[in-house]
Design a protein around this motif. Structure first.
Motif, PDB file in Angstrom:
ATOM      1  N   LEU A  85       0.827  -1.207   0.000  1.00 60.24           N
ATOM      2  CA  LEU A  85       0.000   0.000   0.000  1.00 60.24           C
ATOM      3  C   LEU A  85       0.863   1.259   0.000  1.00 60.24           C
ATOM      4  O   LEU A  85       0.547   2.243  -0.677  1.00 60.24           O
ATOM      5  N   ALA A  86       1.952   1.222   0.751  1.00 65.83           N
ATOM      6  CA  ALA A  86       2.854   2.378   0.778  1.00 65.83           C
ATOM      7  C   ALA A  86       3.432   2.632  -0.610  1.00 65.83           C
ATOM      8  O   ALA A  86       3.510   3.779  -1.073  1.00 65.83           O
ATOM      9  N   GLN A  87       3.823   1.549  -1.288  1.00 68.29           N
ATOM     10  CA  GLN A  87       4.376   1.689  -2.632  1.00 68.29           C
ATOM     11  C   GLN A  87       3.320   2.195  -3.609  1.00 68.29           C
ATOM     12  O   GLN A  87       3.594   3.042  -4.468  1.00 68.29           O
ATOM     13  N   MET A  88       2.102   1.691  -3.461  1.00 66.66           N
ATOM     14  CA  MET A  88       1.014   2.104  -4.343  1.00 66.66           C
ATOM     15  C   MET A  88       0.726   3.594  -4.171  1.00 66.66           C
ATOM     16  O   MET A  88       0.524   4.320  -5.147  1.00 66.66           O
ATOM     17  N   LYS A  89       0.740   4.072  -2.922  1.00 63.92           N
ATOM     18  CA  LYS A  89       0.455   5.479  -2.659  1.00 63.92           C
ATOM     19  C   LYS A  89       1.573   6.386  -3.164  1.00 63.92           C
ATOM     20  O   LYS A  89       1.328   7.543  -3.515  1.00 63.92           O
TER      21      LYS A  89
END
Length: 207
Positions: A85-89
């Motif tokens: 999720l951090a990478q996606m954001k």
């Protein structure tokens, strides 16, 4: 047979941020024994305590699982999910991330559209309660005056939501779609509440 330690951990999994007395009642042992177990669990890094003010008077201690404590249960995906999720954001605009979470909920709701057609509001609420239970939530609802309140007593997204609160749009959108009405969040565990609460106001029929 589960040990008292395991019972305490499982209770904290279902009901984060509860007091010693609440834990004692839930696992059916005296508060002194609970305090002893909590001290050991804190030393192991499995739980954490925080002070919460509740009206006038001294703050009280409430207990929750740490990330390490969560991983004692079948949730080994937690760190991977958080990192993804951090990478996606980092790679996508914020509105698009929120849209993706909404789409997940809408796709899930669409699978049950035919099953809720013709159901009354309270029948739909029971359906939502069971559906969310399948997703790992503990949910209760009640009618207050002309509105309905939906309480999420425990949330499987809690640990992820601490770093990525956008995930909360999944259950909110799902509830709204299943009830065909806006679900307004009035309380959130991420803001220090004991649980999340959504309010649904049925549209009055004019005669």
């Amino acid at each position: 047979m589960k040990s008292r330690k395991d019972k305490i951990l499982q209770t904290l999994l279902r009901k984060p941020k509860i007091t010693i007395n609440e834990l004692a009642e839930a696992v059916d042992i005296n508060p002194i024994s609970v305090r002893h177990h909590l001290t050991n669990l804190q030393m192991e890094g499995l739980i954490e305590a925080e002070e919460v003010r509740h009206g006038v008077g001294r703050p009280r201690l409430v207990y929750s699982l740490t990330e390490e404590g969560m991983e004692r249960f079948p949730t080994k995906y937690l760190r991977l999910t958080t990192r993804l999720l951090a990478q996606m954001k980092e790679s996508m605009p914020g509105p698009l991330v929120t849209k993706l979470f909404n789409q997940v909920a809408e796709d899930l709701a669409s699978e049950y559209t035919s099953q809720i057609q013709g159901l009354s509001m309270e029948e739909r609420l029971e359906f939502v309660k069971e559906l969310l239970a399948q997703e790992g939530f503990t949910v209760e609802w009640e009618k207050k005056g002309s509105e309905y309140q939906i309480h999420e007593i425990s949330c499987p997204y809690y640990q992820i939501g601490i770093a990525h609160p956008e995930v909360c749009t999944v259950d909110q959108t799902l509830i709204s779609k299943m009830l065909a009405l806006p679900a307004n969040k009035v309380r959130c565990i991420l803001d220090g509440g004991t649980h999340c609460t959504y309010v649904v106001q049925p549209v009055a029929v004019k005669i």
